[in-house]
Design a protein around this motif. Sequence first.
Motif, PDB file in Angstrom:
ATOM      1  N   ALA A  50       0.508  -1.136  -0.012  1.00  0.00           N
ATOM      2  CA  ALA A  50       0.502   0.365  -0.055  1.00  0.00           C
ATOM      3  C   ALA A  50       0.969   1.346  -0.202  1.00  0.00           C
ATOM      4  CB  ALA A  50      -1.060   0.102   1.256  1.00  0.00           C
ATOM      5  N   VAL A  51       0.588   2.419  -0.501  1.00  0.00           N
ATOM      6  CA  VAL A  51       1.294   3.429  -0.382  1.00  0.00           C
ATOM      7  C   VAL A  51      -0.171   4.992   0.398  1.00  0.00           C
ATOM      8  CG1 VAL A  51      -0.156   4.122  -2.584  1.00  0.00           C
ATOM      9  CG2 VAL A  51       1.825   5.477  -1.915  1.00  0.00           C
ATOM     10  N   VAL A  52       0.485   5.475   1.392  1.00  0.00           N
ATOM     11  CA  VAL A  52      -0.195   6.201   1.560  1.00  0.00           C
ATOM     12  C   VAL A  52      -0.422   7.779   1.221  1.00  0.00           C
ATOM     13  CG1 VAL A  52      -0.361   7.899   3.464  1.00  0.00           C
ATOM     14  CG2 VAL A  52       0.137   5.459   4.208  1.00  0.00           C
ATOM     15  N   HIS A  53      -1.235   7.835   0.292  1.00  0.00           N
ATOM     16  CA  HIS A  53      -0.461   9.061  -0.407  1.00  0.00           C
ATOM     17  C   HIS A  53      -0.822  10.338  -0.562  1.00  0.00           C
ATOM     18  CE1 HIS A  53      -3.677  11.528  -3.245  1.00  0.00           C
ATOM     19  NE2 HIS A  53      -4.407  11.381  -2.840  1.00  0.00           N
ATOM     20  N   CYS A  54      -0.625  11.342  -0.585  1.00  0.00           N
ATOM     21  CA  CYS A  54      -0.301  12.651  -0.234  1.00  0.00           C
ATOM     22  C   CYS A  54      -0.298  13.173   1.579  1.00  0.00           C
ATOM     23  CB  CYS A  54      -1.283  13.393  -0.855  1.00  0.00           C
ATOM     24  SG  CYS A  54      -1.639  14.401  -2.140  1.00  0.00           S
ATOM     25  N   PHE A  55       1.511  12.807   1.890  1.00  0.00           N
ATOM     26  CA  PHE A  55       0.966  11.556   3.286  1.00  0.00           C
ATOM     27  C   PHE A  55       1.370  13.677   3.499  1.00  0.00           C
ATOM     28  CE2 PHE A  55       3.787  11.052   6.746  1.00  0.00           C
ATOM     29  CZ  PHE A  55       2.868   9.541   7.204  1.00  0.00           C
ATOM     30  N   GLN A  91      13.580   4.627  -1.559  1.00  0.00           N
ATOM     31  CA  GLN A  91      13.406   3.071  -2.670  1.00  0.00           C
ATOM     32  C   GLN A  91      11.975   3.267  -1.320  1.00  0.00           C
ATOM     33  OE1 GLN A  91      16.034   3.238  -0.602  1.00  0.00           O
ATOM     34  NE2 GLN A  91      17.764   3.227  -2.481  1.00  0.00           N
ATOM     35  N   ARG A  92      11.333   3.812  -0.633  1.00  0.00           N
ATOM     36  CA  ARG A  92       9.873   3.920  -0.407  1.00  0.00           C
ATOM     37  C   ARG A  92       9.257   5.010  -0.362  1.00  0.00           C
ATOM     38  NH1 ARG A  92      10.001  -0.008   3.869  1.00  0.00           N
ATOM     39  NH2 ARG A  92       7.864   0.398   3.992  1.00  0.00           N
ATOM     40  N   ILE A  93       9.736   5.900  -1.659  1.00  0.00           N
ATOM     41  CA  ILE A  93       8.799   7.226  -1.849  1.00  0.00           C
ATOM     42  C   ILE A  93       8.306   7.045  -3.021  1.00  0.00           C
ATOM     43  CG2 ILE A  93       8.921   9.589  -2.694  1.00  0.00           C
ATOM     44  CD1 ILE A  93      11.324   9.675   0.204  1.00  0.00           C
ATOM     45  N   LEU A  94       7.049   7.054  -3.725  1.00  0.00           N
ATOM     46  CA  LEU A  94       6.654   7.461  -4.646  1.00  0.00           C
ATOM     47  C   LEU A  94       6.106   8.863  -5.205  1.00  0.00           C
ATOM     48  CD1 LEU A  94       4.115   4.671  -4.688  1.00  0.00           C
ATOM     49  CD2 LEU A  94       6.416   3.963  -5.059  1.00  0.00           C
ATOM     50  N   LEU A  95       6.641   9.122  -6.661  1.00  0.00           N
ATOM     51  CA  LEU A  95       6.547  10.439  -6.529  1.00  0.00           C
ATOM     52  C   LEU A  95       5.296  10.662  -7.434  1.00  0.00           C
ATOM     53  CD1 LEU A  95       8.515  13.553  -7.256  1.00  0.00           C
ATOM     54  CD2 LEU A  95       8.657  12.106  -9.239  1.00  0.00           C
ATOM     55  N   MET A 125      14.181  10.653  -9.353  1.00  0.00           N
ATOM     56  CA  MET A 125      13.230  10.469 -10.590  1.00  0.00           C
ATOM     57  C   MET A 125      13.133   9.082 -11.035  1.00  0.00           C
ATOM     58  SD  MET A 125      12.526  13.994 -13.048  1.00  0.00           S
ATOM     59  CE  MET A 125      14.723  14.223 -12.964  1.00  0.00           C
ATOM     60  N   ALA A 126      14.878   9.148 -11.573  1.00  0.00           N
ATOM     61  CA  ALA A 126      14.804   7.386 -11.669  1.00  0.00           C
ATOM     62  C   ALA A 126      14.751   6.510 -10.325  1.00  0.00           C
ATOM     63  CB  ALA A 126      16.599   7.247 -11.893  1.00  0.00           C
ATOM     64  N   ILE A 127      15.366   6.464  -9.036  1.00  0.00           N
ATOM     65  CA  ILE A 127      14.723   5.417  -8.084  1.00  0.00           C
ATOM     66  C   ILE A 127      12.618   5.541  -8.090  1.00  0.00           C
ATOM     67  CG2 ILE A 127      14.646   5.342  -5.488  1.00  0.00           C
ATOM     68  CD1 ILE A 127      18.182   6.014  -6.070  1.00  0.00           C
ATOM     69  N   THR A 128      12.138   6.987  -8.141  1.00  0.00           N
ATOM     70  CA  THR A 128      10.732   6.624  -8.010  1.00  0.00           C
ATOM     71  C   THR A 128      10.574   5.930  -8.413  1.00  0.00           C
ATOM     72  OG1 THR A 128      10.661   8.979  -8.639  1.00  0.00           O
ATOM     73  CG2 THR A 128      10.756   8.675  -6.097  1.00  0.00           C
ATOM     74  N   GLU A 129      11.071   5.876 -10.028  1.00  0.00           N
ATOM     75  CA  GLU A 129      10.318   5.241 -10.912  1.00  0.00           C
ATOM     76  C   GLU A 129      10.428   4.136 -11.355  1.00  0.00           C
ATOM     77  OE1 GLU A 129       9.910   4.527 -16.132  1.00  0.00           O
ATOM     78  OE2 GLU A 129      11.754   5.537 -15.443  1.00  0.00           O
ATOM     79  N   GLU A 130      11.422   3.375 -10.502  1.00  0.00           N
ATOM     80  CA  GLU A 130      11.646   1.724 -10.151  1.00  0.00           C
ATOM     81  C   GLU A 130      10.358   1.576  -8.992  1.00  0.00           C
ATOM     82  OE1 GLU A 130      14.889  -0.736  -8.896  1.00  0.00           O
ATOM     83  OE2 GLU A 130      15.492   0.702 -10.026  1.00  0.00           O
ATOM     84  N   ASN A 131      10.895   2.210  -8.095  1.00  0.00           N
ATOM     85  CA  ASN A 131       9.630   2.373  -6.924  1.00  0.00           C
ATOM     86  C   ASN A 131       8.000   1.434  -7.252  1.00  0.00           C
ATOM     87  OD1 ASN A 131      11.522   2.520  -5.707  1.00  0.00           O
ATOM     88  ND2 ASN A 131      11.628   4.276  -4.355  1.00  0.00           N
TER      89      ASN A 131
END
Length: 256
Positions: free
Chosen positions: A150-155, A196-200, A241-247
């Motif tokens: 799960a992701v908690v969006h707009c934390f 590694q645990r952040i989504l953009l 940007m590269a790491i969050t894309e991979e995430n």
Amino acid sequence: MIFESHAHYDDGAFDGDRAEILRECRKQGISAIVNVSASLSSVKTTLALAEAYDFIYGAVGIHPDEVGELNEENFSWLKEKCRHPKAVAVGEIGLDYYWDKEGRETQKYWFRRQMELAWELGLPVIIHSREAAADTLEEVKKAHKPGQKAVVHCFSYGPDLAREYLDLGYYIGVGGVVTFKNAKKLKEVVKLVPIQRILLETDCPYLAPEPFRGKRNSSLNLSRIAEAIGQLKGMDAEAVMAITEENARKFYHLNQ
């Protein structure tokens, strides 16, 4: 390339120039967009967008402000839509005590049901939580299964709560608010959370970053969010940007 993990391009704010903006997103290096539904009607428009564009995927779920629409018949329909080939998550779901549009027990009930649905179908969850910190965590812990993503969006909470979600293996969604001068808690969270645990995300058309605060947002602003995250973590924006894309590709099961 940049991965937009949370957008609302079916929103009426884009009715005048949706195709032009999405075309520009591709030109500017947006590799994928997850369009997130909030109501029964937006499930339909979200999946229509996903069918029309090869780089758009859909999240299927009912926002806490709209759970009054749900009954067992609609929930069965929702389950079928979650099986769409381009449905990659259940969301956005959760609790919203800011508007309190729906009763809190009703919100909790359908939050749990949709969490269970995601687990049954093997889909990750996009969690919306506004002014409902303690209850959201309580409901998550009731419904969570080991290994569920799960992701908690707009934390919007502090580091202590971020740690609780990290301990569950969850991701933290970071958008334009991180650029605001008064976003002290979120800046602390970004420093704490492993990259590694952040989504953009943008949550567009909402929550545009500085210097566009208050204006219509779009995925074209993701690079500004990446820059702000990079400054807080001592990284350059390209690496963010590269790491969050991979995430995001890992989270949504979209590994190339």
